[in-house]
Design a protein around this motif. Structure first.
Motif, PDB file in Angstrom:
ATOM      1  N   SER A   1     -22.491  -5.772  15.271  1.00  0.00           N
ATOM      2  CA  SER A   1     -22.513  -4.394  15.768  1.00  0.00           C
ATOM      3  C   SER A   1     -21.796  -4.293  17.111  1.00  0.00           C
ATOM      4  O   SER A   1     -21.064  -3.323  17.374  1.00  0.00           O
ATOM      5  CB  SER A   1     -23.959  -3.902  15.888  1.00  0.00           C
ATOM      6  OG  SER A   1     -24.006  -2.562  16.319  1.00  0.00           O
TER       7      SER A   1
ATOM      8  N   ASN B   1     -19.468   1.500  13.965  1.00  0.00           N
ATOM      9  CA  ASN B   1     -20.373   1.408  12.829  1.00  0.00           C
ATOM     10  C   ASN B   1     -20.039   0.211  11.939  1.00  0.00           C
ATOM     11  O   ASN B   1     -18.929  -0.317  11.974  1.00  0.00           O
ATOM     12  CB  ASN B   1     -20.290   2.683  11.974  1.00  0.00           C
ATOM     13  CG  ASN B   1     -20.728   3.912  12.728  1.00  0.00           C
ATOM     14  OD1 ASN B   1     -21.693   3.869  13.493  1.00  0.00           O
ATOM     15  ND2 ASN B   1     -20.024   5.020  12.521  1.00  0.00           N
TER      16      ASN B   1
ATOM     17  N   TYR C   1     -20.210  -0.696   7.817  1.00  0.00           N
ATOM     18  CA  TYR C   1     -20.290   0.019   6.542  1.00  0.00           C
ATOM     19  C   TYR C   1     -20.678  -0.944   5.422  1.00  0.00           C
ATOM     20  O   TYR C   1     -20.126  -2.042   5.305  1.00  0.00           O
ATOM     21  CB  TYR C   1     -18.945   0.682   6.230  1.00  0.00           C
ATOM     22  CG  TYR C   1     -18.540   1.690   7.283  1.00  0.00           C
ATOM     23  CD1 TYR C   1     -18.955   3.018   7.199  1.00  0.00           C
ATOM     24  CD2 TYR C   1     -17.769   1.302   8.379  1.00  0.00           C
ATOM     25  CE1 TYR C   1     -18.606   3.937   8.176  1.00  0.00           C
ATOM     26  CE2 TYR C   1     -17.418   2.221   9.364  1.00  0.00           C
ATOM     27  CZ  TYR C   1     -17.839   3.538   9.258  1.00  0.00           C
ATOM     28  OH  TYR C   1     -17.495   4.448  10.231  1.00  0.00           O
TER      29      TYR C   1
ATOM     30  N   ARG D   1     -14.216  -0.590  10.453  1.00  0.00           N
ATOM     31  CA  ARG D   1     -13.082   0.321  10.344  1.00  0.00           C
ATOM     32  C   ARG D   1     -12.492   0.632  11.708  1.00  0.00           C
ATOM     33  O   ARG D   1     -13.087   0.345  12.743  1.00  0.00           O
ATOM     34  CB  ARG D   1     -13.502   1.637   9.682  1.00  0.00           C
ATOM     35  CG  ARG D   1     -14.057   1.526   8.271  1.00  0.00           C
ATOM     36  CD  ARG D   1     -14.214   2.904   7.674  1.00  0.00           C
ATOM     37  NE  ARG D   1     -12.911   3.567   7.571  1.00  0.00           N
ATOM     38  CZ  ARG D   1     -12.222   3.708   6.447  1.00  0.00           C
ATOM     39  NH1 ARG D   1     -12.708   3.221   5.321  1.00  0.00           N
ATOM     40  NH2 ARG D   1     -11.051   4.313   6.446  1.00  0.00           N
TER      41      ARG D   1
ATOM     42  N   ASP E   1     -25.517   7.264   3.760  1.00  0.00           N
ATOM     43  CA  ASP E   1     -24.076   7.109   3.533  1.00  0.00           C
ATOM     44  C   ASP E   1     -23.619   5.658   3.663  1.00  0.00           C
ATOM     45  O   ASP E   1     -22.424   5.392   3.840  1.00  0.00           O
ATOM     46  CB  ASP E   1     -23.271   7.982   4.504  1.00  0.00           C
ATOM     47  CG  ASP E   1     -23.581   9.465   4.341  1.00  0.00           C
ATOM     48  OD1 ASP E   1     -23.714   9.909   3.188  1.00  0.00           O
ATOM     49  OD2 ASP E   1     -23.685  10.173   5.358  1.00  0.00           O
TER      50      ASP E   1
ATOM     51  N   THR F   1     -23.978   3.677   6.087  1.00  0.00           N
ATOM     52  CA  THR F   1     -23.412   3.460   7.417  1.00  0.00           C
ATOM     53  C   THR F   1     -24.479   2.960   8.380  1.00  0.00           C
ATOM     54  O   THR F   1     -25.444   3.677   8.675  1.00  0.00           O
ATOM     55  CB  THR F   1     -22.803   4.765   7.971  1.00  0.00           C
ATOM     56  OG1 THR F   1     -21.808   5.253   7.067  1.00  0.00           O
ATOM     57  CG2 THR F   1     -22.172   4.529   9.333  1.00  0.00           C
TER      58      THR F   1
ATOM     59  N   THR G   1     -25.375   2.522  11.823  1.00  0.00           N
ATOM     60  CA  THR G   1     -25.024   2.936  13.175  1.00  0.00           C
ATOM     61  C   THR G   1     -25.591   1.934  14.177  1.00  0.00           C
ATOM     62  O   THR G   1     -26.503   1.152  13.845  1.00  0.00           O
ATOM     63  CB  THR G   1     -25.597   4.322  13.474  1.00  0.00           C
ATOM     64  OG1 THR G   1     -27.037   4.242  13.398  1.00  0.00           O
ATOM     65  CG2 THR G   1     -25.100   5.356  12.460  1.00  0.00           C
TER      66      THR G   1
ATOM     67  N   ARG H   1     -26.216  -0.068  -1.281  1.00  0.00           N
ATOM     68  CA  ARG H   1     -25.866   0.388   0.077  1.00  0.00           C
ATOM     69  C   ARG H   1     -27.118   0.714   0.892  1.00  0.00           C
ATOM     70  O   ARG H   1     -27.208   1.738   1.561  1.00  0.00           O
ATOM     71  CB  ARG H   1     -24.924   1.591   0.017  1.00  0.00           C
ATOM     72  CG  ARG H   1     -23.525   1.260  -0.496  1.00  0.00           C
ATOM     73  CD  ARG H   1     -22.571   2.419  -0.249  1.00  0.00           C
ATOM     74  NE  ARG H   1     -21.203   2.094  -0.584  1.00  0.00           N
ATOM     75  CZ  ARG H   1     -20.619   2.375  -1.736  1.00  0.00           C
ATOM     76  NH1 ARG H   1     -21.318   2.990  -2.685  1.00  0.00           N
ATOM     77  NH2 ARG H   1     -19.363   2.048  -1.953  1.00  0.00           N
TER      78      ARG H   1
END
Length: 290
Positions: A42, A52, A54, A64, A256, A258, A260, A280
């Motif tokens: 992270s 983030n 993923y 990303r 999603d 993701t 964070t 996910r």
């Protein structure tokens, strides 16, 4: 299938260049990583990417919006990821695609497939020939509950009991029943046979299902599907799931897909290990009951 381009599935050393910067993928065997490694990753995402992490449908991780030059990400980023232990086999980083029932060995299931996944990974990375597999070639190990066996795969197995499993060859064929202690070697032999048939260059097949016989060429005879493989199960419910040893496995929704920085901080403080799922989401296992 007729294909005229080579596999470009991303990794750390072979990023995908998107509109927002480079995308890199980190492969986790069975979705497992240490909570401390997640926290360090992270920090890396915050320094080099959009902050983030993923999750992918193959229980891997992506970063990303990374700067790049000539199709490469900065060497300092590669070094940082290696220092965390998330690039253990650079030459084989693209082919370490091994999905496993996320709760195997902890909640239900017929066998604990975590050791088997590690052996397969070690055998793959020990032989240079396997580095030529496509980055989407997938091993799927279902512990008998049927939670990952319904997904498209190249090679894999379903546990029949504590000591045996039936091999899978592509999405259409079933192989012999083998002792779990012999399963890794059997799957590696099938992988080697696939490489002998797939061709080379831009027209090489990526998947077992792309072979003319959809994988039957890899078997010495047709095999009937064992009725014990006819199982399916939904993902575990979110929240605490009681493990077989009395501890708890916390299944956490990841909106999603993701992670964070805030969610990573919360997860990293719960337990020493994190399991990324093919749905996910993440599981934090081995929590003491409260």
């Amino acid at each position: 299938m007729s294909r005229t381009y080579v596999d470009r599935c991303p990794g750390v050393l072979r990023p995908w260049i998107a509109d927002d910067g480079a995308l890199i993928r980190l492969r986790l065997v069975g979705g497992r990583l240490g909570a401390s490694a997640l926290g360090e990753l992270s920090e890396i995402a915050g320094e080099w990417g959009d902050g983030n992490i993923y999750l992918t449908s193959r229980a891997n991780l992506q970063l990303r919006a990374i700067p790049h030059a000539d199709g490469c990400v900065p060497s300092a980023l590669v070094y940082a990821i290696s220092a965390v232990g998330l690039l253990p086999a650079p030459s084989h980083e693209l082919v370490r695609n091994i999905n496993v029932s996320p709760l195997t060995g902890r909640v239900g299931g017929r066998a604990d497939l975590r050791p088997l996944a590690d052996v397969i990974d070690n055998l793959l990375c020990a032989d240079p020939v396997f580095a030529s597999l496509a980055g989407r070639f997938l091993f799927s190990l279902d512990d008998g509950r049927g939670d990952v066996s319904g997904r498209t795969l190249d090679l894999g197995l379903v546990a029949l009991d504590t000591h045996t499993a039936q091999l899978r060859v592509g999405s259409a064929h079933w192989g012999p029943t083998v002792p779990l202690n012999d399963a890794a070697a059997a799957l590696i032999d099938l992988t080697r046979a696939f490489l002998g048939l797939r061709g080379a260059g831009e027209t090489a097949w990526w998947h077992v299902d792309e072979l003319p016989g959809k994988g039957s060429e890899l078997l010495d005879a047709p095999y009937e599907r064992d009725d014990r493989t006819l199982t399916t199960s939904e993902p575990p419910p979110f929240g605490k799931n009681v493990q077989d040893d009395g501890r708890a496995a916390l299944h956490v929704d990841v909106p999603d897909g993701t992670l964070t920085p805030k969610l990573v901080e919360q997860l990293a403080g719960l337990g020493p290990e994190i399991i990324v799922t093919p749905w996910r989401s993440v599981i934090v296992p081995d929590l003491e009951p409260t």
